[in-house]
Design a protein around this motif. Structure first.
Motif, PDB file in Angstrom:
ATOM      1  N   CYS A 160     -64.388  51.391 -79.943  1.00 10.97           N
ATOM      2  CA  CYS A 160     -64.577  52.573 -80.794  1.00 10.97           C
ATOM      3  C   CYS A 160     -65.485  52.208 -81.971  1.00 10.97           C
ATOM      4  O   CYS A 160     -65.361  51.128 -82.543  1.00 10.97           O
ATOM      5  N   GLN A 162     -65.819  54.391 -84.633  1.00 12.65           N
ATOM      6  CA  GLN A 162     -65.543  55.418 -85.644  1.00 12.65           C
ATOM      7  C   GLN A 162     -64.986  54.883 -86.971  1.00 12.65           C
ATOM      8  O   GLN A 162     -65.228  55.435 -88.012  1.00 12.65           O
ATOM      9  N   PHE A 163     -64.172  53.874 -86.898  1.00 16.22           N
ATOM     10  CA  PHE A 163     -63.557  53.292 -88.107  1.00 16.22           C
ATOM     11  C   PHE A 163     -62.844  54.320 -88.983  1.00 16.22           C
ATOM     12  O   PHE A 163     -63.143  54.452 -90.170  1.00 16.22           O
ATOM     13  N   CYS A 164     -61.913  55.038 -88.393  1.00 16.47           N
ATOM     14  CA  CYS A 164     -61.031  55.879 -89.207  1.00 16.47           C
ATOM     15  C   CYS A 164     -60.273  54.925 -90.133  1.00 16.47           C
ATOM     16  O   CYS A 164     -59.923  53.814 -89.726  1.00 16.47           O
ATOM     17  N   TYR A 166     -57.377  54.573 -91.237  1.00 21.30           N
ATOM     18  CA  TYR A 166     -55.995  54.145 -90.980  1.00 21.30           C
ATOM     19  C   TYR A 166     -55.874  53.293 -89.731  1.00 21.30           C
ATOM     20  O   TYR A 166     -54.785  52.819 -89.411  1.00 21.30           O
ATOM     21  N   CYS A 167     -56.973  53.092 -89.009  1.00 18.88           N
ATOM     22  CA  CYS A 167     -56.862  52.580 -87.633  1.00 18.88           C
ATOM     23  C   CYS A 167     -57.399  51.158 -87.479  1.00 18.88           C
ATOM     24  O   CYS A 167     -58.506  50.851 -87.928  1.00 18.88           O
ATOM     25  N   ILE A 169     -57.747  49.785 -84.441  1.00 23.46           N
ATOM     26  CA  ILE A 169     -58.253  49.645 -83.067  1.00 23.46           C
ATOM     27  C   ILE A 169     -59.701  49.108 -82.971  1.00 23.46           C
ATOM     28  O   ILE A 169     -59.974  48.240 -82.151  1.00 23.46           O
ATOM     29  N   PRO A 170     -60.637  49.599 -83.802  1.00 27.50           N
ATOM     30  CA  PRO A 170     -61.997  49.059 -83.668  1.00 27.50           C
ATOM     31  C   PRO A 170     -62.056  47.532 -83.861  1.00 27.50           C
ATOM     32  O   PRO A 170     -62.925  46.873 -83.302  1.00 27.50           O
ATOM     33  N   ILE A 204     -60.611  54.337 -74.975  1.00 28.88           N
ATOM     34  CA  ILE A 204     -60.209  54.217 -76.375  1.00 28.88           C
ATOM     35  C   ILE A 204     -60.852  55.348 -77.183  1.00 28.88           C
ATOM     36  O   ILE A 204     -60.235  55.956 -78.040  1.00 28.88           O
ATOM     37  N   HIS A 205     -62.098  55.639 -76.886  1.00 24.71           N
ATOM     38  CA  HIS A 205     -62.777  56.783 -77.522  1.00 24.71           C
ATOM     39  C   HIS A 205     -63.624  57.466 -76.449  1.00 24.71           C
ATOM     40  O   HIS A 205     -64.849  57.286 -76.372  1.00 24.71           O
ATOM     41  N   GLU A 241     -62.466  63.670 -79.011  1.00 24.05           N
ATOM     42  CA  GLU A 241     -62.904  63.897 -80.380  1.00 24.05           C
ATOM     43  C   GLU A 241     -63.449  65.336 -80.405  1.00 24.05           C
ATOM     44  O   GLU A 241     -64.202  65.726 -79.501  1.00 24.05           O
ATOM     45  N   ARG A 280     -62.481  60.955 -90.844  1.00 22.66           N
ATOM     46  CA  ARG A 280     -62.650  61.736 -89.622  1.00 22.66           C
ATOM     47  C   ARG A 280     -63.947  62.515 -89.826  1.00 22.66           C
ATOM     48  O   ARG A 280     -64.267  62.943 -90.935  1.00 22.66           O
TER      49      ARG A 280
HETATM   50  S1  SF4 Z   1     -58.221  56.719 -84.558  1.00 28.96           S
HETATM   51 FE1  SF4 Z   1     -59.385  56.756 -82.641  1.00 28.96          FE
HETATM   52  S2  SF4 Z   1     -61.448  57.396 -83.326  1.00 28.96           S
HETATM   53 FE2  SF4 Z   1     -60.392  56.649 -85.156  1.00 28.96          FE
HETATM   54  S3  SF4 Z   1     -60.936  54.477 -85.280  1.00 28.96           S
HETATM   55 FE3  SF4 Z   1     -58.975  54.606 -84.180  1.00 28.96          FE
HETATM   56  S4  SF4 Z   1     -59.551  54.585 -82.007  1.00 28.96           S
HETATM   57 FE4  SF4 Z   1     -61.406  55.103 -83.195  1.00 28.96          FE
END
Ligand code: SF4
Length: 437
Positions: A160, A162-164, A166-167, A169-170, A204-205, A241, A280
């Motif tokens: 991903c 995006q780098f939200c 709170y996340c 995952i990236p 993931i995205h 998204e 977002r």
């Molecule tokens: S919430 Fe989803 S879109 Fe946002 S950074 Fe995490 S995986 Fe990526």
């Protein structure tokens, strides 16, 4: 014959990878046993999405070691990837496999056994892990027979960009890497041959599918290609998204009869100021417009979403705005999460963290609204005919029933008169009692 036990934590993408690792082990001659039994090898596909997921990952690794002190314990995936370079490896782990190296599981196990045979297994775990932020290749994993025998989840994309705020995952999954369309289609063809009727495209995205090919999104052409596979009767999309929904996208997919009118559009908040702090990349008005587009091209589609309550700095007014927005959209399902501070993310160090009690109150109000909307959506189907893919038997109130999902993903129970497993049948919803949760 060597025995292997696997345990999955986390999302559908992880589940796909765990099943793919299981298939690789089976092909290499391992017998797959339940996690409880004394296996020779334990594989834990870990998750790091919250601090609790980290803790559960560690617990499962310790449980595996306890079950057989002589077993080889493998820690794979997001938790170990995100921990890379941060701390010593837990002594209960023998092998660490980062994301993008799960495909090498069998080779890594052989290497470990060889070293062990030569008396070279020291205290250090064998590590196969790389800096995931630099990885550009899609990891080639393949699945012919997923565990669920009617619906198959297919991983088409990883990472991903995006780098939200709170996340995590990236950091654990790296940048967007997409699977080639030909490879996806080959897997769907195999699944159709093995009798699967429904496929769920997941990643993931997912909306970013193909941007690593040439900078453009290729989800629509991918759906077209999957739609052309004979034998598949339903295509469902994993989480999207909102920005992927355009007039063209909705019009095109609405013309595909196999497409399920079920769209999970992650919202996270209905308040623009909160969305901004979350990084977002849409406003609530834009999100609303996407829902309208879907409703223009599909009749009464099921729109589902995720909402976070108690994000840092979320004032009472911001929460009320978010609640009012959720009320306005009329979702079929709203998955509510109380914001949970994830170490290593921007939001974890934001000021004005919200008190747990306030989060719980907000969550309860959002859940109550979500349930009310869900009932209203389900009731809109009373008297209507729906298609159900029958999946399994279930004993409900002492009666043997069969359950399955409609294209909208409503779960339906029918009395079992004949075995209809894996058949798509039409039923009329004559009372809301048929819909179960
Ligand atoms: S919430 Fe989803 S879109 Fe946002 S950074 Fe995490 S995986 Fe990526």
């Amino acid at each position: 014959m060597k025995k292997a036990a696997l345990h999955n934590l986390g999302c559908k993408v992880n589940a796909y990878e765990t099943e793919a690792m299981q298939e690789m082990l089976e092909k290499a001659g391992y017998e797959i046993v339940p996690f409880q039994e004394g296996a020779d090898v334990y594989i834990i596909n870990t998750c790091t999405v919250t601090n609790i997921a980290d803790r559960k990952s560690r617990q499962m690794l310790h449980r595996a070691r306890k079950m057989n002190p002589d077993a080889i314990v493998v820690a794979a995936g997001c938790y170990v990837q995100a921990q890379e370079g941060k701390q010593e490896t837990d002594p209960c782990i023998d092998i660490v496999i980062g994301n993008n190296h799960k495909k090498d599981l069998v080779r890594i196990l052989e290497e470990y056994e060889q070293k062990k045979g030569q008396g070279k297994d020291g205290e250090d775990a064998l590590r196969d892990i790389e800096d995931i932020s630099r990885t550009r290749e899609y990891e080639d994993l393949h699945l012919g027979k997923p565990g669920d025998h009617t619906r198959a989840y297919i991983k088409v994309q990883d990472g991903c960009n995006q780098f939200c705020t709170y996340c995590i995952i990236p950091y654990a999954r790296g940048r967007v890497r997409s699977r080639s369309m030909d490879d996806v289609v080959r897997e769907v063809e195999d699944l159709a041959e093995n009798g699967y009727k429904e496929v769920v495209l997941t990643g993931i995205h997912l909306s970013s599918y193909g941007i690593d090919f040439d900078g453009e999104r290729h989800l629509l052409p991918l759906i077209r290609a999957v739609h052309a596979v004979d034998g598949i009767e339903r295509i469902r999309l994993g989480s999207l998204e909102p920005n992927i929904i355009t007039e063209e996208f909705a019009r095109e997919i609405s013309r595909m009869p196999k497409m399920c009118p079920h769209f999970h559009l992650s919202l996270q908040s209905g308040c623009d100021a909160t969305l901004k702090r979350m990084n977002r990349r849409y406003t609530s008005a834009e999100y609303y417009e996407k829902c309208c587009i879907l409703r223009k091209y599909f009749e009464n589609p099921a729109l589902t979403t995720d909402v976070i309550v108690g994000f840092p700095g979320e004032t009472q007014e911001e929460f009320e705005e978010s609640l009012a927005f959720v009320d306005r959209v009329n979702f079929y399902e709203t998955h509510i999460f109380k914001y949970s501070r994830r170490e290593g993310t921007k939001a974890a160090v934001m000021p004005d963290q919200i008190d747990e009690k306030v989060k719980a109150q907000r969550s309860a109000r959002m859940i109550a609204l979500g349930e009310q909307k869900q009932r209203a959506y389900e009731q809109s189907f009373i008297g209507k005919e729906v298609e159900v893919l029958i999946e399994e038997d279930a004993l409900i109130d002492g009666k043997m029933m069969q359950t399955g999902h409609t294209k909208e993903y409503m779960k339906i129970a029918l009395e079992k008169k004949e075995n209809l497993k894996n058949c798509v049948i039409k039923v009329q919803i004559d009372s809301d009692l048929q819909i179960i949760h």
